[in-house]
Design an enzyme around this catalytic site. Structure first.
Site, PDB file in Angstrom:
ATOM      1  N   HIS A 161      -9.310  -2.407   4.872  1.00  0.00           N
ATOM      2  CA  HIS A 161      -7.853  -2.569   4.853  1.00  0.00           C
ATOM      3  C   HIS A 161      -7.314  -2.879   6.239  1.00  0.00           C
ATOM      4  O   HIS A 161      -8.017  -2.781   7.253  1.00  0.00           O
ATOM      5  CB  HIS A 161      -7.181  -1.312   4.291  1.00  0.00           C
ATOM      6  CG  HIS A 161      -7.437  -0.045   5.064  1.00  0.00           C
ATOM      7  ND1 HIS A 161      -6.744   0.283   6.206  1.00  0.00           N
ATOM      8  CD2 HIS A 161      -8.305   0.978   4.842  1.00  0.00           C
ATOM      9  CE1 HIS A 161      -7.165   1.450   6.660  1.00  0.00           C
ATOM     10  NE2 HIS A 161      -8.121   1.899   5.853  1.00  0.00           N
ATOM     11  N   CYS A 177     -13.036   4.751   6.065  1.00  0.00           N
ATOM     12  CA  CYS A 177     -12.673   3.413   5.637  1.00  0.00           C
ATOM     13  C   CYS A 177     -12.868   2.413   6.783  1.00  0.00           C
ATOM     14  O   CYS A 177     -13.112   2.794   7.927  1.00  0.00           O
ATOM     15  CB  CYS A 177     -11.227   3.380   5.145  1.00  0.00           C
ATOM     16  SG  CYS A 177     -10.988   4.226   3.563  1.00  0.00           S
TER      17      CYS A 177
END
Length: 205
Positions: A161, A177
């Site tokens: 992301h 992440c």
């Protein structure tokens, strides 16, 4: 001195590859992208973590995403032995995740919901979770785009992301992440699709 020259100087990995790298144009932005990006936090990660076309060190088929969590690079494999290399921020040794997955969901300016393990570490985020998460926007931790990693039909809870901390690109700072500069997240988002293979590996290429 241009960005390509700066990126080559003093970089062992680039030197080993003969500094065979070239920049790529920015992706086309929507009106909302331009508005939100103008308000998003700014940062200047080192030039080596820019977006470049390079000789593909991964050996993976065209269209594969490979993340090197040791050097903090993400590769998107292209035809003829080339790849687009992006700088990323990845998890610390304790929080890092490795494995194989596929992209199971794609979202533009996604809503962020603090995961359960984060709520245990940081109880001050509970009001955000109880309110249904944080709407997408320039201050959202998921940034401009999110690519959700699945194994089969199961969400791994890990994502590739954007970020509202672009100055952290190149570092091991996330909760597992894979963070990208927003402009790079948009670029990668435009290239991948549901079912794209993603390999996250704790090794250097």
């Amino acid at each position: 001195m241009n960005l390509r020259t700066i990126a080559c100087i003093g970089l062992i990995s680039a030197a080993l590859a003969g500094c065979n790298m070239a920049g790529t144009p920015d992706p086309t932005l929507t009106t909302r992208d331009r508005e939100f990006l103008s308000l998003a936090p700014k940062g200047n990660p080192p030039a080596e973590y820019g977006r470049y076309i390079v000789d593909d060190p991964t050996g993976q088929p065209e269209g594969t995403v490979t993340v090197d969590t040791f050097k903090n690079f993400l590769y998107y494999s292209l035809p003829k032995g080339k790849a687009i290399r992006y700088g990323v921020a990845t998890g610390s040794e304790a929080a890092g995740w490795t494995g194989e997955a596929t992209i199971g969901k794609l979202a533009e300016w996604p809503r962020w919901m603090p995961p359960a393990d984060m709520l245990e570490r940081w109880p001050h985020l509970r009001p955000t979770a109880e309110a249904g998460g944080l709407p997408g926007g320039p201050d959202n931790p998921l940034g401009a785009r999110a690519m959700y990693l699945f194994q089969g039909n199961k969400d791994t809870m890990y994502r590739i992301h954007g970020t509202n901390e672009p100055d952290k690109i190149g570092q091991h700072v996330s909760s597992g992440c894979i963070r990208m500069r927003d402009i790079d997240a948009i670029d990668l988002y435009n290239r991948v699709k549901i079912g794209t293979k993603v390999i996250v590996a704790a090794r250097a290429y």
